[in-house]
Write an enzyme that holds these catalytic residues in place. Structure first.
Site, mmCIF file in Angstrom:
data_model
loop_
_atom_site.group_PDB
_atom_site.id
_atom_site.type_symbol
_atom_site.label_atom_id
_atom_site.label_comp_id
_atom_site.label_asym_id
_atom_site.label_seq_id
_atom_site.Cartn_x
_atom_site.Cartn_y
_atom_site.Cartn_z
ATOM 1 N N THR A 1 4.931 2.618 6.113
ATOM 2 C CA THR A 1 3.543 2.186 6.265
ATOM 3 C C THR A 1 2.837 3.106 7.248
ATOM 4 O O THR A 1 3.418 3.511 8.260
ATOM 5 C CB THR A 1 3.373 0.733 6.765
ATOM 6 O OG1 THR A 1 2.038 0.568 7.239
ATOM 7 C CG2 THR A 1 4.311 0.355 7.889
ATOM 8 N N ILE A 2 1.602 3.414 6.922
ATOM 9 C CA ILE A 2 0.828 4.243 7.852
ATOM 10 C C ILE A 2 0.494 3.449 9.114
ATOM 11 O O ILE A 2 0.099 4.005 10.116
ATOM 12 C CB ILE A 2 -0.476 4.789 7.218
ATOM 13 C CG1 ILE A 2 -1.453 3.657 6.882
ATOM 14 C CG2 ILE A 2 -0.186 5.634 6.000
ATOM 15 C CD1 ILE A 2 -2.880 4.139 6.695
ATOM 16 N N ASP A 3 0.653 2.111 9.038
ATOM 17 C CA ASP A 3 0.287 1.267 10.188
ATOM 18 C C ASP A 3 1.355 1.275 11.291
ATOM 19 O O ASP A 3 1.078 0.862 12.417
ATOM 20 C CB ASP A 3 0.060 -0.178 9.735
ATOM 21 C CG ASP A 3 -1.153 -0.331 8.836
ATOM 22 O OD1 ASP A 3 -1.977 0.604 8.804
ATOM 23 O OD2 ASP A 3 -1.278 -1.365 8.170
ATOM 24 N N GLY B 1 0.838 -1.207 0.000
ATOM 25 C CA GLY B 1 0.000 0.000 0.000
ATOM 26 C C GLY B 1 0.866 1.246 0.000
ATOM 27 O O GLY B 1 1.913 1.280 0.644
ATOM 28 N N ARG C 1 -24.518 13.376 19.470
ATOM 29 C CA ARG C 1 -24.485 12.011 18.937
ATOM 30 C C ARG C 1 -23.260 11.230 19.412
ATOM 31 O O ARG C 1 -22.291 11.807 19.907
ATOM 32 C CB ARG C 1 -24.407 12.061 17.403
ATOM 33 C CG ARG C 1 -25.725 12.351 16.752
ATOM 34 C CD ARG C 1 -25.544 12.516 15.259
ATOM 35 N NE ARG C 1 -26.830 12.622 14.598
ATOM 36 C CZ ARG C 1 -27.001 13.169 13.401
ATOM 37 N NH1 ARG C 1 -25.990 13.673 12.739
ATOM 38 N NH2 ARG C 1 -28.211 13.205 12.872
ATOM 39 N N GLY D 1 -5.950 0.217 9.811
ATOM 40 C CA GLY D 1 -5.111 -0.660 10.626
ATOM 41 C C GLY D 1 -5.885 -1.936 10.915
ATOM 42 O O GLY D 1 -6.796 -1.935 11.733
ATOM 43 N N GLN E 1 -6.619 8.665 4.442
ATOM 44 C CA GLN E 1 -5.508 8.615 5.406
ATOM 45 C C GLN E 1 -4.165 8.317 4.740
ATOM 46 O O GLN E 1 -3.111 8.486 5.330
ATOM 47 C CB GLN E 1 -5.799 7.554 6.482
ATOM 48 C CG GLN E 1 -6.979 7.907 7.358
ATOM 49 C CD GLN E 1 -7.549 6.700 8.097
ATOM 50 O OE1 GLN E 1 -7.172 6.427 9.214
ATOM 51 N NE2 GLN E 1 -8.452 5.971 7.459
ATOM 52 N N ARG E 2 -4.213 7.821 3.510
ATOM 53 C CA ARG E 2 -2.954 7.518 2.820
ATOM 54 C C ARG E 2 -2.652 8.524 1.713
ATOM 55 O O ARG E 2 -1.643 8.392 1.012
ATOM 56 C CB ARG E 2 -3.036 6.112 2.209
ATOM 57 C CG ARG E 2 -3.086 5.007 3.206
ATOM 58 C CD ARG E 2 -2.339 3.759 2.767
ATOM 59 N NE ARG E 2 -2.529 3.367 1.403
ATOM 60 C CZ ARG E 2 -3.128 2.224 1.006
ATOM 61 N NH1 ARG E 2 -3.604 1.387 1.895
ATOM 62 N NH2 ARG E 2 -3.190 1.906 -0.261
ATOM 63 N N GLY F 1 6.298 -2.187 3.498
ATOM 64 C CA GLY F 1 5.951 -2.596 4.854
ATOM 65 C C GLY F 1 6.308 -4.051 5.110
ATOM 66 O O GLY F 1 7.293 -4.565 4.550
HETATM 67 O O1 F6P Z 1 -1.118 -1.239 5.044
HETATM 68 C C1 F6P Z 1 -1.709 -0.001 4.990
HETATM 69 C C2 F6P Z 1 -3.208 -0.120 4.908
HETATM 70 O O2 F6P Z 1 -3.720 1.180 4.651
HETATM 71 C C3 F6P Z 1 -3.904 -0.733 6.104
HETATM 72 O O3 F6P Z 1 -4.059 0.154 7.175
HETATM 73 C C4 F6P Z 1 -5.205 -1.157 5.495
HETATM 74 O O4 F6P Z 1 -5.781 -2.193 6.255
HETATM 75 C C5 F6P Z 1 -4.806 -1.617 4.131
HETATM 76 O O5 F6P Z 1 -3.593 -0.948 3.825
HETATM 77 C C6 F6P Z 1 -5.787 -1.325 3.046
HETATM 78 O O6 F6P Z 1 -5.352 -1.936 1.887
HETATM 79 P P1 F6P Z 1 -5.768 -1.542 0.403
HETATM 80 O O7 F6P Z 1 -5.090 -0.264 0.054
HETATM 81 O O8 F6P Z 1 -5.277 -2.666 -0.423
HETATM 82 O O9 F6P Z 1 -7.245 -1.379 0.402
#
Ligand code: F6P
Length: 356
Positions: free
Chosen positions: A134-136, A12, A171, A179, A282-283, A111
């Site tokens: 990796t964002i994770d 990713g 709410r 993640g 987020q990415r 990653g």
């Molecule tokens: O590994 C980074 C990540 O954004 C994870 O947080 C997420 O679970 C996964 O990739 C999502 O994967 P894809 O981009 O293949 O949908």
């Protein structure tokens, strides 16, 4: 003598990949006679011989650019040694491309999966250097991976913005943070965004405990609750299931982790609950200043390792120092949030519930 360097980005994407590519290549051009070969779409390009000879100018103006100029793809490690219907021996094909290109080394940015394949190629005799992205933030041996802090900023902004609408309507807002296995991003952005509840995969939750928090806040003068839930968070019952069973259950119910939590709370407490999924936002986009610096530091260290002929390693941040670890020591070792992690204790001290 000219050094021929292959470089690829796999898995990713995340903000900071281009900054890291720029760091490696600029430092390499500065330190020795370098020829850079950009391999397209990660290991797919290495398998299929899909690459391009790069010019120095290709690395100009990319510091702030999100994504990756080389393209990326997921080529699962578990299939690397499996010969499929296409009859391609992927490992042999990667070695052949490396040899045909007369590479002195291969730099792999990625990653956990990327590092497992990097280690495999290193064991097969190729000169490999990894860079942890990796964002994770779930790569063993480095305090932080690049991409994590930018994603944390984005997730925090989402939580901030949700706060105002949650307060207006009184709410319960359940925000799903990326993640699947590791809860680092949810934990850190949850703390930064002032979440009332943080649910992460490493700590299976009890929904009745979460409901108590929501109920108490609904009755208080606050009247709203913010819950940060990781994509892969699970309740105590789900945690008893095998991964495949859990995935099948979720797929059958068509529930993401946030929708599941929101639905249960609506039923248990009778509050109005909404699930919010920022997803791949987020990415996306430009890396923040921290990630630009970290990516540059990692990239420069990788170029120094190439200069010194140190291979079979991946770059790492340890404390305030940039160093490296042997690929064989970190490959396949995920870094999950330990239950006694300092940040968990800090969050608990200020009253954040983990539903445990
Ligand atoms: O590994 C980074 C990540 O954004 C994870 O947080 C997420 O679970 C996964 O990739 C999502 O994967 P894809 O981009 O293949 O949908």
């Amino acid at each position: 003598m000219k050094k021929r360097i292959g470089i690829l980005t796999a898995g990713g994407d995340c903000p900071g990949l281009n900054a890291a590519i720029r760091g490696v290549t600029r430092a390499a051009y500065e330190m020795f006679d370098a020829e850079i070969i950009g391999i397209h779409d990660g290991y797919r390009g290495l398998i299929e011989g899909d690459y391009q000879i790069m010019k120095r100018s290709d690395f100009s103006g990319i510091l702030t650019q999100g994504g990756t100029i080389l393209g990326t793809a997921r080529t699962p490690f578990r299939n690397m040694r499996v010969i499929g219907e296409d009859k391609v021996d992927k490992v042999a094909a990667m070695k052949k491309t490396y040899k045909n290109l007369k590479l002195d080394c291969l730099v792999t940015l990625g990653g956990n999966g990327t590092h497992k394949t990097a280690n495999l190629l290193s064991e097969e005799g190729l000169n490999v250097i990894g860079l942890p992205k990796t964002i994770d933030n779930d790569l063993y041996g480095t305090d932080f991976t690049f991409g994590f802090h930018t994603a944390m900023d984005i997730a925090t902004e989402v939580i901030d913005r949700i706060h105002t609408t949650a307060a207006s309507h009184g709410r319960c807002m359940v925000i799903e943070i990326m993640g699947n296995k590791a809860g680092w991003l949810t934990l850190y952005s949850g703390v930064a965004g002032g979440a009332d509840v943080i649910l992460i995969p490493e700590i299976p939750y009890d929904i009745s405990k979460v409901a108590k928090v929501v109920e108490a806040r609904a009755k208080s003068n606050k009247g709203f609750t913010i819950i940060a839930v990781a994509e892969g968070a699970m309740d105590k019952e789900e945690a008893k299931l095998k991964k495949k069973e859990r995935e099948a259950k979720r797929a059958a119910e068509h529930f993401s982790s946030s929708a599941y939590v929101a639905k249960q709370l609506q039923e248990l407490v009778g509050v109005e609950a909404r699930a919010v999924v920022p997803g791949h936002i987020q990415r996306g986009g430009s890396p923040n200043a921290y990630d630009r610096v970290l990516s540059t530091q990692f990239g420069v260290h990788a170029a120094e390792l190439i200069r010194d002929g140190v291979f079979g390693v991946t770059v790492a941040l340890k404390g305030n120092t940039i160093g490296h670890n042997a690929l064989k020591d970190i490959a396949g070792v995920p870094k999950l949030v330990p239950e006694d992690d300092q940040m968990i204790n800090i969050a608990k001290r200020i009253g954040i519930s983990f539903g445990d």
